[in-house]
Design a protein around this motif. Structure first.
Motif, mmCIF file in Angstrom:
data_model
loop_
_atom_site.group_PDB
_atom_site.id
_atom_site.type_symbol
_atom_site.label_atom_id
_atom_site.label_comp_id
_atom_site.label_asym_id
_atom_site.label_seq_id
_atom_site.Cartn_x
_atom_site.Cartn_y
_atom_site.Cartn_z
ATOM 1 N N MET A 236 41.367 22.980 35.883
ATOM 2 C CA MET A 236 40.766 24.193 35.337
ATOM 3 C C MET A 236 41.146 25.427 36.144
ATOM 4 N N LEU A 237 41.204 25.279 37.461
ATOM 5 C CA LEU A 237 41.473 26.437 38.318
ATOM 6 C C LEU A 237 42.918 26.903 38.232
ATOM 7 N N ALA A 238 43.799 26.127 37.579
ATOM 8 C CA ALA A 238 45.186 26.581 37.421
ATOM 9 C C ALA A 238 45.248 27.862 36.597
ATOM 10 N N ASP A 239 44.280 28.057 35.716
ATOM 11 C CA ASP A 239 44.255 29.266 34.893
ATOM 12 C C ASP A 239 43.803 30.490 35.671
ATOM 13 N N ALA A 240 43.340 30.297 36.898
ATOM 14 C CA ALA A 240 42.889 31.426 37.724
ATOM 15 C C ALA A 240 43.984 31.907 38.653
ATOM 16 N N ALA A 241 45.243 31.630 38.313
ATOM 17 C CA ALA A 241 46.363 32.040 39.168
ATOM 18 C C ALA A 241 46.511 33.554 39.207
ATOM 19 N N THR A 242 46.058 34.239 38.160
ATOM 20 C CA THR A 242 46.069 35.701 38.131
ATOM 21 C C THR A 242 44.631 36.199 38.038
ATOM 22 N N ILE A 243 44.449 37.466 38.362
ATOM 23 C CA ILE A 243 43.094 38.022 38.259
ATOM 24 C C ILE A 243 42.628 38.000 36.804
ATOM 25 N N GLU A 244 43.545 38.293 35.879
ATOM 26 C CA GLU A 244 43.179 38.238 34.463
ATOM 27 C C GLU A 244 42.735 36.834 34.062
ATOM 28 N N GLY A 245 43.492 35.830 34.507
ATOM 29 C CA GLY A 245 43.121 34.457 34.187
ATOM 30 C C GLY A 245 41.800 34.068 34.812
ATOM 31 N N ALA A 246 41.569 34.507 36.059
ATOM 32 C CA ALA A 246 40.310 34.198 36.726
ATOM 33 C C ALA A 246 39.138 34.874 36.020
ATOM 34 N N ARG A 247 39.353 36.103 35.550
ATOM 35 C CA ARG A 247 38.284 36.794 34.834
ATOM 36 C C ARG A 247 37.977 36.109 33.501
ATOM 37 N N ARG A 248 39.008 35.654 32.809
ATOM 38 C CA ARG A 248 38.779 34.940 31.556
ATOM 39 C C ARG A 248 38.012 33.651 31.822
ATOM 40 N N LEU A 249 38.406 32.938 32.887
ATOM 41 C CA LEU A 249 37.719 31.693 33.221
ATOM 42 C C LEU A 249 36.253 31.958 33.539
ATOM 43 N N ALA A 250 35.988 32.979 34.320
ATOM 44 C CA ALA A 250 34.600 33.329 34.635
ATOM 45 C C ALA A 250 33.842 33.730 33.376
ATOM 46 N N GLY A 251 34.541 34.431 32.471
ATOM 47 C CA GLY A 251 33.892 34.869 31.235
ATOM 48 C C GLY A 251 33.439 33.716 30.362
ATOM 49 N N HIS A 252 34.151 32.589 30.400
ATOM 50 C CA HIS A 252 33.748 31.439 29.585
ATOM 51 C C HIS A 252 32.421 30.860 30.080
ATOM 52 N N PHE A 253 32.241 30.831 31.379
ATOM 53 C CA PHE A 253 30.974 30.307 31.918
ATOM 54 C C PHE A 253 29.838 31.294 31.690
ATOM 55 N N VAL A 254 30.138 32.567 31.814
ATOM 56 C CA VAL A 254 29.104 33.581 31.547
ATOM 57 C C VAL A 254 28.712 33.552 30.077
ATOM 58 N N GLY A 255 29.713 33.463 29.183
ATOM 59 C CA GLY A 255 29.430 33.444 27.763
ATOM 60 C C GLY A 255 28.629 32.234 27.327
ATOM 61 N N ALA A 256 28.779 31.110 28.046
ATOM 62 C CA ALA A 256 28.067 29.892 27.665
ATOM 63 C C ALA A 256 26.563 30.001 27.884
ATOM 64 N N VAL A 257 26.140 30.898 28.797
ATOM 65 C CA VAL A 257 24.710 31.031 29.082
ATOM 66 C C VAL A 257 24.146 32.353 28.581
ATOM 67 N N ASN A 258 25.008 33.276 28.179
ATOM 68 C CA ASN A 258 24.555 34.567 27.676
ATOM 69 C C ASN A 258 24.440 34.491 26.160
#
Length: 583
Positions: A236-258
């Protein structure tokens, strides 16, 4: 005095037709008896000797019976001939009634064959040749290579297919045919790689064996929906290689609870910023999910800040350090919110699916999109679900598809099929509405299934759902839509048509009849709400609305083999559940 009467049947409307109708019925019955008796007599050896077709013959037949009309023939032969002709006449009447009924079943004003020419088999084949270079030189194209089967045009066909450039949004209530009529057929008929998200094992159990016949099956089931043992891992963390990818990854977890994407308060936004920094630090430092959780548990741990500085990400490191060194109450609130967003990763059974395992094959999205393999992403909804992980995996596959399409000249061939079943519960990709039309142009045939329009607004907000609705070039609206405002909006979109009204005028000079016209909704809101199960209203870009009959998988060729495999899969799932093999 003038009275207005609706066009529908009334006693006065039918009164002038009683005498002609009775005469036509008697004439038809007499003709059937006359022809049948004559044929029966001829077949019995009495020869072709028809009696006069007139009232005298009718009178003799009624009063004295067929023996007096055909004296040289046996009664049995005459009866057999009459029965045969009567049967033929009844069959012809039934066929005529069915044809008339089918013709009036589709409300006037909806699209017919002419308007839907681009979705008919010939039009779909022509479009497929334009979109897929691999089909350009083929003589005959298989139907499933030309596009997605939407269903049969009501009331009597033909089948309609969208192109692989179309992107689809389907709204239907539970048990209205989403799985049997859309999700399962899309997976079974897919020509390239497949991605399916769901919170149930029904589509998985029906399609898994068939998809194994064409490629590899990957089942990502961290919460034991299908009780499949873990047979893969995904970085999963392979998608966080860029800041954009890391932000998208974080957004999926935020969206799951928001619960409402349109209401992102300070804590949610700050938590996403913090997770972005931690995910990116873990990727740059080649760390794993467990260490990210440890950093969240101890805000004073300087490891992620140091990893970011070592990677040259000074600004991101300063931002994370500023959060850590801020007011204690603010820092603790941000970190606690972030911990809640990734709480599902505290479950070692879920974390294992996204952590390296040398004993299991690694799922690589970049390879999957170029294959004919199938990926099932299964998760429960509600508290403690792995929805954030599922959304991250789905987004990774979709973005890999876009990259692969760009390398292939702009479009995947064969196209990738992505069925986001229960998208509002287990696959909340926050910017999905913005990406939707882009997927179609890349050969990513995406279908999003929701239970209602309002369900989508809770995830993407009013503006986001409006954008998703506008971007979808194919929309199927099925049974059970109970949102009055939305259904009325659809009714207005379908439009109006002229309806005739008959007026009668009575005076001392007699009675006159006139016809006037008024505008009425083609499909009133109550009729849209009451669409039968298995039927859907099709809204295609640039085409008048149409009614289609969905084609469930169990009514298609090969359904018996698929049903047998599905039953075996269900038994296997039950056995695994009984043995406690969940992860």
């Amino acid at each position: 005095m003038t009275t207005r009467k609706p066009q529908r049947a009334t006693g006065e409307d039918f009164l002038p037709w009683i005498v002609p109708g009775a005469a036509f019925l008697i004439g038809t019955l007499f003709f059937a008896a006359w022809l049948g008796g004559t044929l029966g007599a001829a077949m019995s050896g009495a020869g072709w000797d028809p009696p006069p077709f007139g009232l005298s013959t009718l009178s003799t037949l009624v009063k004295e019976g067929p023996a007096e009309v055909w004296p040289k023939a046996g009664t049995t032969a005459i009866a057999a001939g009459m029965a045969t002709v009567f049967g033929a006449v009844v069959a012809a009447v039934v066929v005529l009634i069915m044809l008339v009924r089918h013709r009036v079943a589709r409300p006037s004003g909806l699209a017919g064959r002419k308007e839907l020419a681009g979705l008919l088999p010939k039009g779909a084949a022509e479009r497929a040749r334009q979109l897929r270079p691999s089909l350009a030189k083929l003589g005959k194209i298989e139907a499933d290579d030309t596009g997605n089967l939407l269903g049969n045009l009501e009331p009597n066909g033909p089948e309609l297919r969208s192109s692989y450039e179309d992107v689809e949004l389907d709204l239907m209530a539970p048990r209205a045919g989403k799985s049997t009529g859309i999700a399962v057929p899309r997976v079974l008929r897919a020509r390239g790689s497949v991605l399916l998200t769901s919170n149930k094992a029904d589509v998985y159990s029906v399609t898994r064996a068939e998809r194994e016949r064409v490629g590899r099956v990957w089942t990502f089931d961290p919460q034991g929906i299908a009780h499949t043992p873990r047979a893969l891992w995904w970085d999963m963390l392979a998608d966080a290689a860029t800041i954009e990818g890391a932000r998208r990854l974080a957004g999926h977890f935020v969206g799951a609870v928001n619960d409402d994407a349109s209401k992102r308060d300070f804590w949610i936004s700050a938590a996403q910023n913090t997770l972005t920094a931690l995910f990116h630090a873990a990727n740059r430092g080649k760390r794993q999910v467990g260490e990210v959780l440890a950093w969240l548990a101890d805000p004073a741990d300087r490891t992620p800040v140091d990893l970011l500085r070592d990677a040259g990400m000074t600004a991101l490191a300063d931002q994370l350090q500023g959060t850590v060194q801020g007011a204690v109450e603010t820092r603790d609130g941000i970190y606690e919110t972030a911990r809640q967003c990734v709480a599902c990763l505290l479950d070692p059974g879920i974390a294992a699916w996204i952590s390296p395992d040398p004993d299991l094959p690694q799922f690589l999205p970049s390879q999957h999109v170029l294959s004919r393999d199938t990926l099932y992403l299964l998760s429960k909804d509600g508290g403690g679900s792995a929805a954030g992980v599922i959304a991250a995996a789905a987004d990774s596959v979709l973005r890999s598809g876009v990259v692969a399409a760009e390398r292939m000249g702009g479009r995947l061939d064969p196209p990738m099929t992505a069925v986001l079943d229960e998208a509002a519960n287990v696959c909340r990709i926050s910017d999905l509405p913005d990406l939707y039309s882009h997927f179609g142009s890349r050969g990513i045939n995406i279908v999003t299934l929701l239970q209602s329009y309002r369900q989508g607004t809770r995830v993407w907000g009013e503006a986001g759902m409006d954008a998703l609705w506008g971007a979808a070039t194919i929309k199927l609206l099925g049974a059970g839509l109970d949102d009055a405002d939305f259904v009325d909006k659809v009714s207005r979109l379908v439009g109006e048509h002229d309806v005739s009204t008959v007026s009668y005028t009575k005076s001392k000079d007699g009675r006159s009849r006139s016809t006037s016209y008024r505008l009425e909704r083609i499909l009133p809101a109550d009729r849209i709400r009451a669409l039968p199960k298995g039927t859907a209203l099709l809204l295609a870009t640039g085409i008048k609305p149409a009614l289609v009959k969905l084609r469930p998988w169990y009514a298609e060729r090969g359904a018996e083999r698929i049903a047998t495999a599905a039953q075996a899969e269900v038994k296997a799932i039950t056995a695994r559940a009984a043995e406690g093999i969940i992860r």
